[in-house]
Design a protein around this motif. Structure first.
Motif, PDB file in Angstrom:
ATOM      1  N   UNK A   1     -85.632 -88.698 -61.388  1.00  0.00           N
ATOM      2  CA  UNK A   1     -86.840 -88.198 -60.721  1.00  0.00           C
ATOM      3  C   UNK A   1     -88.023 -89.169 -60.867  1.00  0.00           C
ATOM      4  N   UNK A   2     -88.342 -89.665 -62.088  1.00  0.00           N
ATOM      5  CA  UNK A   2     -89.429 -90.650 -62.192  1.00  0.00           C
ATOM      6  C   UNK A   2     -89.173 -91.914 -61.367  1.00  0.00           C
ATOM      7  N   UNK A   3     -87.919 -92.352 -61.304  1.00  0.00           N
ATOM      8  CA  UNK A   3     -87.622 -93.549 -60.520  1.00  0.00           C
ATOM      9  C   UNK A   3     -87.804 -93.301 -59.027  1.00  0.00           C
ATOM     10  N   UNK A   4     -87.430 -92.125 -58.569  1.00  0.00           N
ATOM     11  CA  UNK A   4     -87.649 -91.799 -57.150  1.00  0.00           C
ATOM     12  C   UNK A   4     -89.150 -91.829 -56.832  1.00  0.00           C
ATOM     13  N   UNK A   5     -89.937 -91.275 -57.749  1.00  0.00           N
ATOM     14  CA  UNK A   5     -91.390 -91.281 -57.558  1.00  0.00           C
ATOM     15  C   UNK A   5     -91.916 -92.708 -57.540  1.00  0.00           C
TER      16      UNK A   5
ATOM     17  N   UNK B   1     -93.854 -94.648 -54.487  1.00  0.00           N
ATOM     18  CA  UNK B   1     -95.220 -95.133 -54.680  1.00  0.00           C
ATOM     19  C   UNK B   1     -95.325 -96.645 -54.502  1.00  0.00           C
ATOM     20  N   UNK B   2     -94.269 -97.383 -54.856  1.00  0.00           N
ATOM     21  CA  UNK B   2     -94.263 -98.825 -54.578  1.00  0.00           C
ATOM     22  C   UNK B   2     -94.328 -99.056 -53.072  1.00  0.00           C
ATOM     23  N   UNK B   3     -93.529 -98.290 -52.334  1.00  0.00           N
ATOM     24  CA  UNK B   3     -93.557 -98.410 -50.872  1.00  0.00           C
ATOM     25  C   UNK B   3     -94.935 -98.047 -50.332  1.00  0.00           C
ATOM     26  N   UNK B   4     -95.556 -97.007 -50.906  1.00  0.00           N
ATOM     27  CA  UNK B   4     -96.884 -96.588 -50.458  1.00  0.00           C
ATOM     28  C   UNK B   4     -97.928 -97.663 -50.741  1.00  0.00           C
TER      29      UNK B   4
ATOM     30  N   UNK C   1     -81.191 -94.784 -51.642  1.00  0.00           N
ATOM     31  CA  UNK C   1     -81.308 -93.388 -51.208  1.00  0.00           C
ATOM     32  C   UNK C   1     -82.664 -93.117 -50.562  1.00  0.00           C
ATOM     33  N   UNK C   2     -83.735 -93.662 -51.158  1.00  0.00           N
ATOM     34  CA  UNK C   2     -85.091 -93.300 -50.759  1.00  0.00           C
ATOM     35  C   UNK C   2     -85.581 -94.064 -49.538  1.00  0.00           C
ATOM     36  N   UNK C   3     -85.345 -95.373 -49.486  1.00  0.00           N
ATOM     37  CA  UNK C   3     -85.930 -96.182 -48.407  1.00  0.00           C
ATOM     38  C   UNK C   3     -85.543 -95.714 -47.002  1.00  0.00           C
TER      39      UNK C   3
ATOM     40  N   UNK D   1     -94.727 -95.519 -41.411  1.00  0.00           N
ATOM     41  CA  UNK D   1     -96.126 -95.524 -41.868  1.00  0.00           C
ATOM     42  C   UNK D   1     -96.272 -94.803 -43.197  1.00  0.00           C
ATOM     43  N   UNK D   2     -95.241 -94.899 -44.050  1.00  0.00           N
ATOM     44  CA  UNK D   2     -95.232 -94.159 -45.314  1.00  0.00           C
ATOM     45  C   UNK D   2     -96.448 -94.482 -46.172  1.00  0.00           C
ATOM     46  N   UNK D   3     -97.045 -93.430 -46.730  1.00  0.00           N
ATOM     47  CA  UNK D   3     -98.080 -93.589 -47.756  1.00  0.00           C
ATOM     48  C   UNK D   3     -97.685 -92.708 -48.914  1.00  0.00           C
ATOM     49  N   UNK D   4     -98.596 -92.429 -49.813  1.00  0.00           N
ATOM     50  CA  UNK D   4     -98.272 -91.694 -51.031  1.00  0.00           C
ATOM     51  C   UNK D   4     -97.532 -90.398 -50.739  1.00  0.00           C
ATOM     52  N   UNK D   5     -96.645 -90.007 -51.660  1.00  0.00           N
ATOM     53  CA  UNK D   5     -95.923 -88.742 -51.524  1.00  0.00           C
ATOM     54  C   UNK D   5     -96.888 -87.571 -51.520  1.00  0.00           C
ATOM     55  N   UNK D   6     -98.151 -87.793 -51.879  1.00  0.00           N
ATOM     56  CA  UNK D   6     -99.147 -86.730 -51.946  1.00  0.00           C
ATOM     57  C   UNK D   6    -100.016 -86.652 -50.693  1.00  0.00           C
ATOM     58  N   UNK D   7     -99.647 -87.429 -49.643  1.00  0.00           N
ATOM     59  CA  UNK D   7    -100.461 -87.443 -48.435  1.00  0.00           C
ATOM     60  C   UNK D   7    -100.600 -86.054 -47.835  1.00  0.00           C
ATOM     61  N   UNK D   8     -99.541 -85.226 -47.965  1.00  0.00           N
ATOM     62  CA  UNK D   8     -99.599 -83.881 -47.411  1.00  0.00           C
ATOM     63  C   UNK D   8    -100.708 -83.051 -48.019  1.00  0.00           C
ATOM     64  N   UNK D   9    -101.090 -83.380 -49.241  1.00  0.00           N
ATOM     65  CA  UNK D   9    -102.148 -82.639 -49.914  1.00  0.00           C
ATOM     66  C   UNK D   9    -103.512 -83.222 -49.610  1.00  0.00           C
ATOM     67  N   UNK D  10    -103.596 -84.550 -49.535  1.00  0.00           N
ATOM     68  CA  UNK D  10    -104.869 -85.230 -49.265  1.00  0.00           C
ATOM     69  C   UNK D  10    -104.771 -85.988 -47.950  1.00  0.00           C
TER      70      UNK D  10
END
Length: 236
Positions: free
Chosen positions: A137-141, A145-148, A194-196, A202-211
């Motif tokens: 899970x931390x590695x997926x995050x 975030x590196x991509x973001x 798996x993730x890429x 136009x990927x940004x932070x996994x938290x974009x949905x919140x902010x």
């Protein structure tokens, strides 16, 4: 791993002695602790890392299984393999039920060197699998975030703004990769694969949905949290 630290939870001295004879013959267990109760066993687990816990079912099997399930969730016992010691007269239905309820393996009398070698291999496999599960899970995050951050740097520099801060955070995130052991690094590359493919262009932070419209400061904070999560998993 060639040597294992074991804990025998068995109040019957005769049964305990027979298991220790097999352990000595296996040459796998230089350190063996004994406990007469589950409460005493838990104290041992809290004092030092235990690789394999052998538990005799002399009382209510449900109590033993609840004990195992709880210890698997706690720091002191989460990487141990839990092996139930059963007498040969236990029927196969009960054996199957106890195994599914929480124990990782069963050991029936008479104890043998071969069975202890098999148990030790299982223990090593279990420890690796649980470590990988905690790290995933931390590695997926981190990967997301590196991509973001890559996208953040590209957007900033394309607009003529300074991307120095984001570049610095990106370098810090990538520096974590040098702290990964071979097992974790292998998992990191699996996670990338798996993730890429899941990331939008136009990927940004996994938290974009919140902010909406994540600021550079907020983006960097999330990325730093990803770094912290990976480092915490490394020492867990």
């Amino acid at each position: 791993m060639d040597n294992y630290c074991a804990l025998i939870v068995e109040g019957n001295l005769e049964h305990r002695a027979r298991l220790r004879v097999a352990m000595r013959a296996s040459l796998l267990f230089p350190t063996v602790h004994v406990a007469n109760s589950l409460e005493e066993a838990e104290r041992h687990l809290s004092e030092e890392p235990i690789d394999i816990v052998f538990i005799a079912i002399r009382e209510d099997g449900d109590v033993v299984n609840r004990f195992i399930k709880r210890l698997k969730q706690e720091l002191a016992g989460r990487d141990a393999a839990y092996v139930l010691l059963l007498e040969g007269r236990r029927n196969s239905v009960e054996i199957a039920r106890t195994l599914l309820d929480g124990a990782d393996a069963l050991l029936l009398e008479p104890y043998s060197v071969e069975s202890l070698h098999a148990i030790s291999r299982l223990a090593e496999k279990i420890k690796k699998e649980r470590s990988r599960a905690r790290m995933q899970l931390p590695l997926r995050l981190l990967v997301r975030e590196i991509a973001a951050q890559l996208g953040q740097v590209a957007r900033l520099e394309k607009s003529g703004a300074s991307g120095l801060v984001s570049r610095s955070v990106l370098q810090e995130m990538c520096s974590v990769l040098g702290e990964l052991d071979q097992e974790a690094l292998s998992l990191y590359f699996e996670v990338i694969m798996e993730v890429f493919p899941e990331l939008p262009a136009n990927h940004s932070s996994v938290h974009v949905g919140t902010y909406r419209g994540v600021s550079q400061c907020v983006q960097n904070n999330y990325s730093l949290r990803a770094i912290k999560a990976v480092r915490e998993a490394l020492v867990a």
